[in-house]
Design a protein around this motif. Sequence first.
Motif, PDB file in Angstrom:
ATOM      1  N   THR A 105      93.584  64.388  23.648  1.00  0.00           N
ATOM      2  CA  THR A 105      92.977  64.724  24.936  1.00  0.00           C
ATOM      3  C   THR A 105      91.467  64.535  24.876  1.00  0.00           C
ATOM      4  O   THR A 105      90.864  63.985  25.806  1.00  0.00           O
ATOM      5  N   SER A 106      90.846  64.958  23.809  1.00  0.00           N
ATOM      6  CA  SER A 106      89.393  64.807  23.680  1.00  0.00           C
ATOM      7  C   SER A 106      88.999  63.333  23.619  1.00  0.00           C
ATOM      8  O   SER A 106      87.951  62.945  24.158  1.00  0.00           O
ATOM      9  N   ASP A 107      89.822  62.496  22.981  1.00  0.00           N
ATOM     10  CA  ASP A 107      89.553  61.051  22.943  1.00  0.00           C
ATOM     11  C   ASP A 107      89.596  60.456  24.343  1.00  0.00           C
ATOM     12  O   ASP A 107      88.719  59.670  24.719  1.00  0.00           O
ATOM     13  N   ARG A 108      90.619  60.829  25.098  1.00  0.00           N
ATOM     14  CA  ARG A 108      90.734  60.326  26.480  1.00  0.00           C
ATOM     15  C   ARG A 108      89.510  60.736  27.299  1.00  0.00           C
ATOM     16  O   ARG A 108      88.953  59.934  28.039  1.00  0.00           O
ATOM     17  N   ASP A 109      89.096  61.984  27.142  1.00  0.00           N
ATOM     18  CA  ASP A 109      87.938  62.476  27.889  1.00  0.00           C
ATOM     19  C   ASP A 109      86.664  61.738  27.482  1.00  0.00           C
ATOM     20  O   ASP A 109      85.862  61.366  28.341  1.00  0.00           O
ATOM     21  N   ASP A 110      86.473  61.539  26.179  1.00  0.00           N
ATOM     22  CA  ASP A 110      85.279  60.837  25.693  1.00  0.00           C
ATOM     23  C   ASP A 110      85.253  59.390  26.169  1.00  0.00           C
ATOM     24  O   ASP A 110      84.215  58.884  26.587  1.00  0.00           O
ATOM     25  N   LEU A 111      86.389  58.722  26.097  1.00  0.00           N
ATOM     26  CA  LEU A 111      86.468  57.335  26.558  1.00  0.00           C
ATOM     27  C   LEU A 111      86.165  57.241  28.047  1.00  0.00           C
ATOM     28  O   LEU A 111      85.387  56.388  28.487  1.00  0.00           O
TER      29      LEU A 111
END
Length: 175
Positions: A105-111
């Motif tokens: 989830t954090s990767d999706r948000d950062d991207l």
Amino acid sequence: NYDKDGDRIFLDQSARPDVDQTITRINRRNLDSNYAAAYFPDVVIVDDHNLNAVKNIKAPASVAAVKALATSDTSRGGSPWFAPAGFNRGALTGFVVNTNSRLKTSDRDDLYEAKINPIANFPNEDYVVWGQKTLQRSASSLDRVNVRRMLLEVKRVILGIARRLLFKRNNAALR
């Protein structure tokens, strides 16, 4: 895609992409255009057009993005002004079978914050394009893929009409 050391990863390589390095390297390029969009990660798709046998092949994330555009355009009531993202219009069902990086989830948000549209897999769901941002830096209505596509369609229609009207009356009597 870039690995943890910041080295570029190509399709024939098996290194795991690093989300933070990919964001950093793309941000360094200072891309600023509402005519382009970035997608991450690369995907594995079903190649059912191979004459020998159906097999899975690695493909760039842009291939999945084009599939999402096609899905959005052919879905019920489809047109360029609907977002080619999410569980319905961004679904990659039966097309994408895997990605080269599973996103948290954090990767999706950062991207997404970095204007890179993630291709994600949710529990009990297929793979989906989870964003529709363009690479435009300033916030405006043009920083969305569907708005840019709608304006391109409006321009195409207006040009078609204008060509017929503009040169229709250019005859000997008018001159």
